[in-house]
Design a protein around this motif. Structure first.
Motif, PDB file in Angstrom:
ATOM      1  N   HIS A 121      15.960  29.407  31.096  1.00 44.21           N
ATOM      2  CA  HIS A 121      14.776  28.508  31.350  1.00 44.21           C
ATOM      3  C   HIS A 121      14.178  28.227  30.131  1.00 44.21           C
ATOM      4  CE1 HIS A 121      11.296  26.927  33.913  1.00 44.21           C
ATOM      5  NE2 HIS A 121      12.371  26.373  34.390  1.00 44.21           N
ATOM      6  N   LYS A 122      14.793  27.964  28.864  1.00 42.12           N
ATOM      7  CA  LYS A 122      14.051  27.890  27.705  1.00 42.12           C
ATOM      8  C   LYS A 122      13.636  26.230  27.699  1.00 42.12           C
ATOM      9  CE  LYS A 122      14.664  28.073  22.917  1.00 42.12           C
ATOM     10  NZ  LYS A 122      15.321  28.528  21.612  1.00 42.12           N
ATOM     11  N   ASN A 123      14.361  25.676  28.386  1.00 37.22           N
ATOM     12  CA  ASN A 123      13.934  23.899  28.419  1.00 37.22           C
ATOM     13  C   ASN A 123      14.128  23.308  29.614  1.00 37.22           C
ATOM     14  OD1 ASN A 123      13.164  22.161  26.548  1.00 37.22           O
ATOM     15  ND2 ASN A 123      14.789  20.819  26.757  1.00 37.22           N
ATOM     16  N   GLY A 124      13.581  24.246  31.094  1.00 33.24           N
ATOM     17  CA  GLY A 124      13.750  23.706  32.189  1.00 33.24           C
ATOM     18  C   GLY A 124      15.060  23.270  32.515  1.00 33.24           C
ATOM     19  N   THR A 125      15.226  22.136  33.671  1.00 35.38           N
ATOM     20  CA  THR A 125      16.183  21.753  34.044  1.00 35.38           C
ATOM     21  C   THR A 125      16.449  20.303  33.865  1.00 35.38           C
ATOM     22  OG1 THR A 125      15.960  23.370  35.996  1.00 35.38           O
ATOM     23  CG2 THR A 125      17.751  21.539  36.438  1.00 35.38           C
ATOM     24  N   GLU A 126      17.740  19.771  33.681  1.00 37.42           N
ATOM     25  CA  GLU A 126      18.072  18.320  33.648  1.00 37.42           C
ATOM     26  C   GLU A 126      19.073  18.147  34.761  1.00 37.42           C
ATOM     27  OE1 GLU A 126      19.420  17.763  29.646  1.00 37.42           O
ATOM     28  OE2 GLU A 126      21.530  18.287  30.209  1.00 37.42           O
ATOM     29  N   VAL A 127      19.090  16.866  35.128  1.00 34.37           N
ATOM     30  CA  VAL A 127      20.008  16.460  36.290  1.00 34.37           C
ATOM     31  C   VAL A 127      20.480  15.066  35.737  1.00 34.37           C
ATOM     32  CG1 VAL A 127      18.073  15.330  37.596  1.00 34.37           C
ATOM     33  CG2 VAL A 127      20.325  16.042  38.630  1.00 34.37           C
ATOM     34  N   LEU A 128      21.832  14.791  35.879  1.00 37.33           N
ATOM     35  CA  LEU A 128      22.524  13.691  35.515  1.00 37.33           C
ATOM     36  C   LEU A 128      22.974  13.192  36.940  1.00 37.33           C
ATOM     37  CD1 LEU A 128      24.042  11.319  33.988  1.00 37.33           C
ATOM     38  CD2 LEU A 128      25.931  13.221  33.598  1.00 37.33           C
ATOM     39  N   ALA A 129      22.345  11.951  37.254  1.00 34.10           N
ATOM     40  CA  ALA A 129      22.625  11.263  38.572  1.00 34.10           C
ATOM     41  C   ALA A 129      22.653   9.707  38.401  1.00 34.10           C
ATOM     42  CB  ALA A 129      21.720  11.715  39.674  1.00 34.10           C
ATOM     43  N   THR A 130      23.145   8.942  39.481  1.00 36.40           N
ATOM     44  CA  THR A 130      22.919   7.660  39.580  1.00 36.40           C
ATOM     45  C   THR A 130      22.016   7.362  40.612  1.00 36.40           C
ATOM     46  OG1 THR A 130      24.745   7.373  41.383  1.00 36.40           O
ATOM     47  CG2 THR A 130      25.479   7.369  38.950  1.00 36.40           C
ATOM     48  N   TYR A 131      21.109   6.188  40.355  1.00 33.89           N
ATOM     49  CA  TYR A 131      19.914   5.829  41.154  1.00 33.89           C
ATOM     50  C   TYR A 131      20.034   4.530  41.475  1.00 33.89           C
ATOM     51  CZ  TYR A 131      17.889  10.280  39.717  1.00 33.89           C
ATOM     52  OH  TYR A 131      17.643  11.665  39.084  1.00 33.89           O
ATOM     53  N   ASP A 132      19.823   4.097  42.670  1.00 27.25           N
ATOM     54  CA  ASP A 132      19.703   2.607  43.038  1.00 27.25           C
ATOM     55  C   ASP A 132      18.469   2.564  44.083  1.00 27.25           C
ATOM     56  OD1 ASP A 132      19.908   0.010  43.673  1.00 27.25           O
ATOM     57  OD2 ASP A 132      22.037   0.235  44.722  1.00 27.25           O
ATOM     58  N   LEU A 133      17.444   2.324  43.490  1.00 30.14           N
ATOM     59  CA  LEU A 133      16.095   2.509  44.330  1.00 30.14           C
ATOM     60  C   LEU A 133      15.333   1.443  44.283  1.00 30.14           C
ATOM     61  CD1 LEU A 133      14.820   5.983  42.970  1.00 30.14           C
ATOM     62  CD2 LEU A 133      16.503   5.636  44.815  1.00 30.14           C
ATOM     63  N   GLU A 134      15.001   0.922  45.454  1.00 28.69           N
ATOM     64  CA  GLU A 134      14.242  -0.335  45.696  1.00 28.69           C
ATOM     65  C   GLU A 134      12.653   0.025  45.476  1.00 28.69           C
ATOM     66  OE1 GLU A 134      16.989  -3.371  48.492  1.00 28.69           O
ATOM     67  OE2 GLU A 134      14.972  -2.438  49.358  1.00 28.69           O
ATOM     68  N   GLU A 135      11.776  -0.872  45.223  1.00 31.48           N
ATOM     69  CA  GLU A 135      10.345  -0.463  45.393  1.00 31.48           C
ATOM     70  C   GLU A 135       9.913   0.018  46.341  1.00 31.48           C
ATOM     71  OE1 GLU A 135       6.206  -2.889  44.279  1.00 31.48           O
ATOM     72  OE2 GLU A 135       7.827  -3.949  44.550  1.00 31.48           O
ATOM     73  N   GLY A 136       9.179   1.274  46.293  1.00 32.58           N
ATOM     74  CA  GLY A 136       8.654   1.883  47.617  1.00 32.58           C
ATOM     75  C   GLY A 136       9.313   3.265  47.991  1.00 32.58           C
ATOM     76  N   VAL A 137      10.642   3.240  47.304  1.00 34.19           N
ATOM     77  CA  VAL A 137      11.472   4.659  47.511  1.00 34.19           C
ATOM     78  C   VAL A 137      11.368   5.581  46.129  1.00 34.19           C
ATOM     79  CG1 VAL A 137      13.872   5.416  47.658  1.00 34.19           C
ATOM     80  CG2 VAL A 137      13.219   3.014  48.529  1.00 34.19           C
ATOM     81  N   THR A 138      11.367   6.740  46.729  1.00 31.52           N
ATOM     82  CA  THR A 138      11.121   7.712  45.835  1.00 31.52           C
ATOM     83  C   THR A 138      12.188   8.993  45.849  1.00 31.52           C
ATOM     84  OG1 THR A 138       8.647   7.634  45.560  1.00 31.52           O
ATOM     85  CG2 THR A 138       9.543   9.565  45.089  1.00 31.52           C
ATOM     86  N   GLY A 207      12.135  -0.075  55.637  1.00 28.17           N
ATOM     87  CA  GLY A 207      13.368  -0.950  55.461  1.00 28.17           C
ATOM     88  C   GLY A 207      13.661  -0.946  54.070  1.00 28.17           C
ATOM     89  N   ALA A 208      12.944  -0.439  53.154  1.00 26.29           N
ATOM     90  CA  ALA A 208      13.123  -0.254  51.469  1.00 26.29           C
ATOM     91  C   ALA A 208      14.502   0.565  51.582  1.00 26.29           C
ATOM     92  CB  ALA A 208      12.138   0.385  51.084  1.00 26.29           C
ATOM     93  N   LYS A 209      15.575   0.270  50.726  1.00 22.27           N
ATOM     94  CA  LYS A 209      16.529   0.966  50.339  1.00 22.27           C
ATOM     95  C   LYS A 209      16.669   1.701  49.162  1.00 22.27           C
ATOM     96  CE  LYS A 209      19.534  -2.611  52.756  1.00 22.27           C
ATOM     97  NZ  LYS A 209      20.288  -3.565  52.790  1.00 22.27           N
ATOM     98  N   GLY A 210      17.415   3.055  49.103  1.00 21.92           N
ATOM     99  CA  GLY A 210      17.453   3.592  48.113  1.00 21.92           C
ATOM    100  C   GLY A 210      18.761   4.668  48.133  1.00 21.92           C
ATOM    101  N   THR A 211      19.250   5.079  47.276  1.00 20.47           N
ATOM    102  CA  THR A 211      20.633   5.714  47.083  1.00 20.47           C
ATOM    103  C   THR A 211      20.455   6.533  45.855  1.00 20.47           C
ATOM    104  OG1 THR A 211      22.006   4.306  48.379  1.00 20.47           O
ATOM    105  CG2 THR A 211      23.200   6.129  47.221  1.00 20.47           C
ATOM    106  N   VAL A 212      20.862   8.003  45.866  1.00 23.25           N
ATOM    107  CA  VAL A 212      20.955   8.803  44.574  1.00 23.25           C
ATOM    108  C   VAL A 212      22.262   9.538  45.187  1.00 23.25           C
ATOM    109  CG1 VAL A 212      19.976  10.884  43.461  1.00 23.25           C
ATOM    110  CG2 VAL A 212      18.309   9.342  44.619  1.00 23.25           C
ATOM    111  N   SER A 213      23.099   9.444  43.963  1.00 23.15           N
ATOM    112  CA  SER A 213      24.674   9.791  44.102  1.00 23.15           C
ATOM    113  C   SER A 213      25.026  10.296  42.510  1.00 23.15           C
ATOM    114  CB  SER A 213      25.304   8.894  44.800  1.00 23.15           C
ATOM    115  OG  SER A 213      26.529   9.290  44.975  1.00 23.15           O
TER     116      SER A 213
END
Length: 241
Positions: A121-138, A207-213
């Motif tokens: 844990h010297k520098n926390g955690t990182e993540v490599l991912a693809t995001y396709d998030l519309e407004e209003g999606v978290t 109805g907002a759409k979003g995908t993390v993959s």
């Protein structure tokens, strides 16, 4: 349009995570080491031997080159994905991983060594991912580490839409606090590391759409996902003789 939104503390933490470069850095590390996944549990990592193109697995190691000596080892999770849209306003998944760390005497790995103690844990955690998030999606990531002799350590990353990455994805790091929790493995040269990775995607607008993959791949005519990659940070201390 991209809109990666972190808290003010997260932005400051990311900006100040690395110390000033050193002209002649002091390197503290063994010659050879490895990480093996010895246990998996959860819907985000169903097993080791799926019929998918890629299974849950270690992928690559990296380190900084500015003298700060921050190392990461990355682990890929092809089944770690979540989507929201017409049929769901919130979706989540998780995986609990147990790693075995080993220090090696040589490249072949036939003999173990114990000259250094791994520190996490010297520098926390990182993540490599693809995001396709519309407004209003978290999209929210939560990484919970379970040290053997201290309380849980938690890292979190929040990505707010609209946010769209390339097909290969992007790396995002968790905030690094000034007094970030760090811990050493109990033994020199070896030990186990257990952590839980959680992903939740929420649509605040109906109805907002979003995908993390992760990156989509094809191997020998079979399509699949390369896997979201989580980077676990660490360094070492020299063990007393």
């Amino acid at each position: 349009m991209k809109s990666l939104v972190l808290s003010a503390a997260a932005v400051l933490g990311a900006a100040s995570a690395l110390p000033a470069p050193q002209s002649d850095p002091i390197r503290i590390l063994p010659s050879w080491w490895k990480f093996d996944i010895i246990a998996l549990r959860g819907p985000g990592c169903p097993d080791f031997n799926t019929t998918a193109v890629y299974s849950t697995r270690p992928t690559y190691g990296s380190n900084t080159v500015d003298g700060s000596e921050i190392y990461y080892w990355h682990f890929a999770y092809p089944h770690m994905k979540a989507s929201v849209g017409r049929d769901a306003s919130e979706t989540s998944t998780w995986c609990e991983t147990t790693l075995k760390y080993s220090e090696l005497k040589d490249r072949e790995g036939k003999e173990l060594s114990g000259d250094y103690r791994l520190k996490l844990h010297k520098n926390g955690t990182e993540v490599l991912a693809t995001y396709d998030l519309e407004e209003g999606v978290t999209a929210k990531w939560k990484f919970t580490y379970y040290p053997e002799d201290m309380d849980e350590v938690v890292d979190e990353i929040t990505v707010n839409g609209p946010y769209n990455t390339s097909a290969y994805g992007e790396i995002v790091q968790s905030p690094v606090r000034k007094n970030s929790e760090r811990w050493a493995l109990p033994k020199c040269g070896a030990g186990t590391i257990k952590y839980k990775t959680q992903l939740k995607v929420t649509a605040k607008k109906q109805g907002a759409k979003g995908t993390v993959s992760s990156e989509a791949v094809e191997y020998k005519g079979e399509k699949g996902l390369y896997g979201v990659q989580q980077g676990v940070s660490y360094d070492w201390e020299k063990c007393a003789k």
